[in-house]
Structures are given as structure tokens and as C-alpha cells.
Scaffold this motif. Structure first.
Motif: not given
Lengths: 279, 306
Positions: B58-80
Motif C-alpha cells: 500500500r505504501a507503493l500507492d502513488p498517493l504515498y509514493l508522492q509523499i515519499f518523493g516530496k519528503s525527499f525533495v524537501f530534505a534535499g532542498l534543505t540540505t542544499l
């Protein structure tokens, strides 16, 4: 000022100075305004209307807030005491002994430091509700679940600090004491503990601030009758920005900054003493 | 260091209490969540451990994948962003006169001593529509309008009829600003540590041999600071990835991160098995990031020996 900027004078270059300025304004402006406007005589919180202490009085008169603050302090004191004991034991164990599986053991001890707070929070929630940990005990036992959770995440930090201190310990001192007939316990009490004291104090201060500051893990282990200060502030902040919260926050900032400064100062003083003794 | 066999009594007396605590109040709770992640919901609160992988699927559902992706983007941007602003700060501290160094370092660490919740709250007070940033902007707007009136242009309303406050809060930008605000010291300290050890004569040599300031910086300073950059990036990325409070308080409805979804499963949605699966996924990601760093340090250590 008239001397030309040397090739390595990065600190005097304009772009470096500008970044420094931007970063420090960014870091300090929010906290500074928060503190300043806790003294502002206006609910609107934006225009300066003169100095007042009435929001401190209001915060002091807010029973829920005071109770939460008392809970936080109780939890911090009790969890710190347990953390110091457990942390010191782990540090001594890892410093003194070789045993099979030591690298793995060290990894497990460091685990509470590295795993995301949210994971630890939900684990504690699941654990305490599954085993049916009683939540209706009398104060301070109703705080026991939170205290246990806080010990679990803070004693590994104490262990790190104490172990750093142990690196400077001269094993010959313990051996000399033993040659002179001291028992293990006497060596521990009369030689190790006095040497470790600055580390124990610093580790304890760290555990204390970690406990006082923690929101996420407490959020999952606290019940309606065991609200801590951060959890209370969280529920207040969700609704609005009020000068009362500013005042309460300022008190907490002052408490933690003073505590940490004291811990650093003590460590520094102990270091100086050690240098004097050595030199 | 002595073998535990030489003194088993002392070994057990020192080792048993912390180990028992760790086992009972840390590993058992974690194991419980792990087991629950293979459970199915039966009714409102009943759960049955069936060994199902459905929660992970269920975690692979696009809805949740998108949230995982967003978390990565937020954390990545924060790091940058932390790196871009943290590097000059670390550089300035290292090359500052000695008596300034301790003061500047302290100034970087000091906000770190204040409660995370309070710092986030302070940011809300500054960024909200009736906060100080907008208040300052409004003040400038009024002054600019007054100047325009003086010039006889007041009737054209060049700056709009009235001041429109910027929506700085409850969106993705606010989350990244908040994450940088909280994690910047984690970046500056390791950068400082590695720049401090840097041999200055190397930079001087590069400059003497005709490299421009920029080239010396890019080809000498940055590569030598790489261990610090990596440490700082990991130290910022990991906690940022698992952030709960910042997106919760500063974010809008579409700025949820993994931790917010986990919290919802355990509180309002009451789907503990799914929440457990998500929190173990978050933990695996954390371990993955740590393993990457371990791999990097091992490789560089190997190079050092060779």
C-alpha cells in the motif's frame, strides 16, 4: 581597516560577510522578536505599545501551563538521574571490556540517537498501549511512561559524553589503587567517579535539555492528564499566536540556555583543572 | 582493555542494567512495530498478525509514493540551502581572528539550545500574514506610496490599491524555510571541523601558481572540505527527512511529509499496521543514508592507507 584584504582573508570578503549577516539575522530575528514581544503591551503582537510584564503574570496564572511546566521539570529530573546511571554504566562497559559482538552492541546503543523521532514515538505508543501500562496512577507515577521513553533516547547521549571523558582516564590510577588493596567498588567510587564527574554533569545537563525539549516522542506517550510543556505549547500554538505563549517560551529559552551555558562552563573549568594538574 | 572473562562479575554488573533497559524499553517496542507492520486490521482497533505484505504494498500507492518523493525533495532542498549558506559561514569562522572564532561558533550553536517547538513558533510569528515580515513590507509600501504622492503620482496607484500581504506560511516554501532554520547548525559544525584542519599553504600554493580565487576555491578548498560536506549533508538530510513538527505547523494541506502520514495512521486514522510499515520504511531509508556515509568514509580511509 586600511590594510588590503589578503588572499585568505575570507572573513573580510563582502560575499562572505553578507552571507554571515543574512544567516545570523535569519537565525536570531525570530527568537529576538519572540522575546521582545513577550514584553509588549498589545495583544496584536506587532506594534510596540510599551513595556509590560502582564503576559508573564497571565502565563503564571494559567494553571494548565504551570502544571505542564511542573510535569516537564519532573520528567526531566527523573529521566536525567536514570540516564546518568545507565549512560555511565554503558560507557564504562565499552571502555573497559572486550567481549564478543561488541561492535554490534555499540551499534545498538547508538540506535536511539539515529532513528527518526517519529519512529521511536510510535514504537513507544504501541508498546505502552499493548502491554496495558496503567495511565491512571497518582503523580508522579502517571508520568512513568514518558520518563521511560525519555530515558531510552537520552542515556545513549550520556554514554557518548562519558565515554569521551573516559578516553582521558589513566588506567594506571585504577591499577595503583587496586595494588594498594582497593576493591573494585572502592576503585569505582573513589577513583573513577571523581574523575568522571565533569562528564557525568555534562551528560546529565544534555539529558536534561533533551528531555525538556522533546516534543515528538512525548506527544505519543502523553495522555490527557500528563501534558508536558512542549505538548501544551503545541496545542496553544495550533490555535493562535498569543503573547502568553511568547512569555512562557521566553522562560523556557532562558532556562535551557542558562543550563547549557552552565554545563559548558563546568566542562571548560574541569578541562582547565586537568590541564593544570597535568602541566 | 580487558577480556570480560577476567572479571565476569563486574562485567555483568555494569552491562546488565543498561542492556536490559535497552532491550525492554527500546528494542521490544521497535520489534512490536515491526511485527505490527505485517498485521491486518480487524474491526476498528483489533489487529491480527497475518504476515501480510499488504501494508508495504500500500505504501507503493502513488498517493504515498508522492509523499515519499516530496519528503525527499524537501530534505534535499534543505540540505542544499543549508550547504549554500553554511559553507561561507563555516569559512568565515575558520578564517576569523582567533578571539572571534569562539564567539561566532557559539552564535551558530546558540539557537540550537532553544526548543524546536519554540523556534518553529517564533517562525510562525514572523512569517504569518500579520507577522513581522509582512509588517515590514507594508511599511515600505506605505513609504513608497508617500514618495509617489509627493511626486504627484499618488492618484495612479502604481503599487496597487492596497497592500497585499505575502502568503509566507502554510505552504511548501514555509516548510523548507523552517527545516533550514532548524538544521543549519548541523551543517555548519562539520564544515567548520573539516575546514579547520585544512592546510592553508595548499590554497596559497594554488594562488601563487596562478589560480584565480574562484578556481582555488573550487579545486582546492571544496574537495578538501568534502568529508565535512558529506557529514553535514547526512546530518541535515536524515533528521529533515523524518521531520514531523515543521511540516505540521508550517505546511499547508499539500506539504505533508512521511512523518505526518505516520502520525495520522497512529492517531486519527487508527491504522496502526500501515503506520508501522511506513515507519519501518522511513527507518530503512535512514539506515540507507547512514550506510552510504559509512561506505564513503571507509573508501576514503582505504585511500589514505594506500
Amino acid at each position: 581597516m586600511a590594510t588590503p584584504i589578503g588572499p585568505l582573508d575570507y572573513t573580510r570578503r563582502l560575499w562572505v560577510r553578507l552571507t554571515l549577516l543574512v544567516v545570523f539575522v535569519f537565525l536570531y530575528a525570530p527568537i529576538a522578536t519572540l522575546i521582545a514581544f513577550s514584553f509588549n503591551d498589545s495583544r496584536r503582537n506587532i506594534v510596540w505599545n510599551g513595556f509590560t510584564l502582564k503576559y508573564y503574570e497571565k502565563a503564571l496564572g494559567n494553571e494548565g501551563l504551570i502544571e505542564a511546566f511542573a510535569n516537564s521539570l519532573t520528567i526531566a529530573v527523573l529521566s536525567t538521574l536514570v540516564s546518568i546511571v545507565l549512560g555511565a554504566l554503558v560507557a564504562v562497559l565499552l571502555w573497559r571490556f572486550r567481549f564478543p559482538g561488541k561492535a554490534g552492541y555499540e551499534g545498538v546503543v547508538a540506535l536511539p540517537i539515529v532513528i527518526p523521532e517519529i519512529c521511536m514515538g510510535v514504537a513507544m505508543l504501541a508498546f505502552f498501549s499493548r502491554i496495558g501500562w496503567p495511565s491512571d496512577m497518582v503523580w508522579p507515577f502517571n508520568l512513568s511512561a514518558i520518563i521511560i521513553a525519555h530515558v531510552s533516547f537520552s542515556f545513549p547521549f550520556v554514554a557518548v559524553v562519558v565515554r569521551a571523558r573516559l578516553e582521558g582516564f589513566n588506567r594506571e590510577l585504577a591499577e595503583a589503587a587496586q595494588d594498594l588493596g582497593a576493591t573494585e567498588w572502592q576503585v569505582f567510587r573513589d577513583v573513577m567517579i571523581p574523575f568522571l564527574r565533569p562528564g557525568l554533569v555534562a551528560g546529565g545537563m544534555l539529558a536534561f535539555t533533551l528531555s525538556l525539549d522533546d516534543f515528538v516522542i512525548t506527544f505519543f506517550t502523553s495522555g490527557p492528564n500528563t501534558v508536558t510543556f512542549p505538548v501544551k505549547v503545541y496545542s496553544m500554538v495550533r490555535f493562535s499566536v498569543t503573547p502568553e505563549v511568547n512569555a512562557a517560551s521566553t522562560v523556557l529559552i532562558v532556562v535551557t540556555v542558562v543550563m547549557t551555558a552552565a554545563a559548558l562552563w563546568m566542562q571548560h573549568r574541569a578541562g582547565m583543572k586537568a590541564e593544570e594538574a597535568a602541566g | 582493555m580487558e577480556s570480560w572473562r577476567r572479571n565476569p562479575l563486574v562485567f555483568w554488573v555494569t552491562g546488565l542494567p543498561p542492556t536490559a533497559w535497552l532491550l525492554l524499553f527500546f528494542l521490544v517496542p521497535l520489534a512490536l512495530v515491526w511485527v505490527l507492520s505485517f498485521a491486518e486490521l480487524r474491526g476498528v482497533v483489533e489487529m491480527e498478525v497475518t504476515g501480510t505484505f499488504a501494508n508495504y504494498v500500500r505504501a507503493l500507492d502513488p498517493l504515498y509514493l508522492q509523499i515519499f518523493g516530496k519528503s525527499f525533495v524537501f530534505a534535499g532542498l534543505t540540505t542544499l540551502v543549508s550547504l549554500v549558506f553554511g559553507f561561507p559561514v563555516a569559512l568565515a569562522i575558520v578564517f576569523a581572528p582567533r578571539r572571534w572564532r569562539a564567539v561566532l561558533l557559539l552564535l551558530v550553536i546558540l539557537p540550537f539550545w532553544t526548543n524546536l517547538l519554540i523556534r518553529t513558533y517564533a517562525l510562525i510569528a514572523v512569517l504569518r500574514t500579520r507577522g513581522f515580515v509582512n509588517f515590514t513590507l507594508e511599511w515600505f509600501w506605505e513609504k513608497a506610496n508617500a514618495v509617489l504622492s509627493l511626486l504627484g503620482l499618488g492618484s495612479f496607484q502604481l503599487l496597487g490599491e492596497r497592500f497585499e500581504p505575502l502568503e509566507l506560511l502554510y505552504n511548501n516554501t514555509a516548510v523548507v524555510i523552517g527545516l533550514v532554520y532548524v538544521h543549519l547548525p548541523f551543517m555548519v559544525l562539520p564544515l567548520y571541523a573539516s575546514l579547520e584542519k585544512l592546510d592553508r599553504s595548499l590554497i596559497e600554493a594554488a594562488l601563487d601558481l596562478g589560480a584565480s580565487q574562484f578556481r582555488a576555491f573550487a579545486t582546492v578548498v571544496v574537495p578538501l572540505a568534502l568529508p565535512g560536506i558529506i557529514s553535514g549533508a547526512i546530518l541535515v538530510f536524515i533528521p529533515a527527512l523524518g521531520s514531523f513538527l515543521t511540516p505540521d505547523l508550517l505546511g499547508g494541506t499539500d506539504s505533508q511529509m512521511i512523518a505526518n502520514v505516520i502520525e495520522r495512521q497512529f492517531k486519527s486514522a487508527n491504522d496502526w499496521p500501515f503506520g508501522s510499515a511506513l515507519s519501518f520504511l522511513l527507518m530503512y531509508l535512514t539506515f540507507g543514508a547512514l550506510a552510504l556515509r559509512a561506505l564513503y568514509t571507509r573508501r576514503t580511509a582505504g585511500q589514505g592507507r594506500a
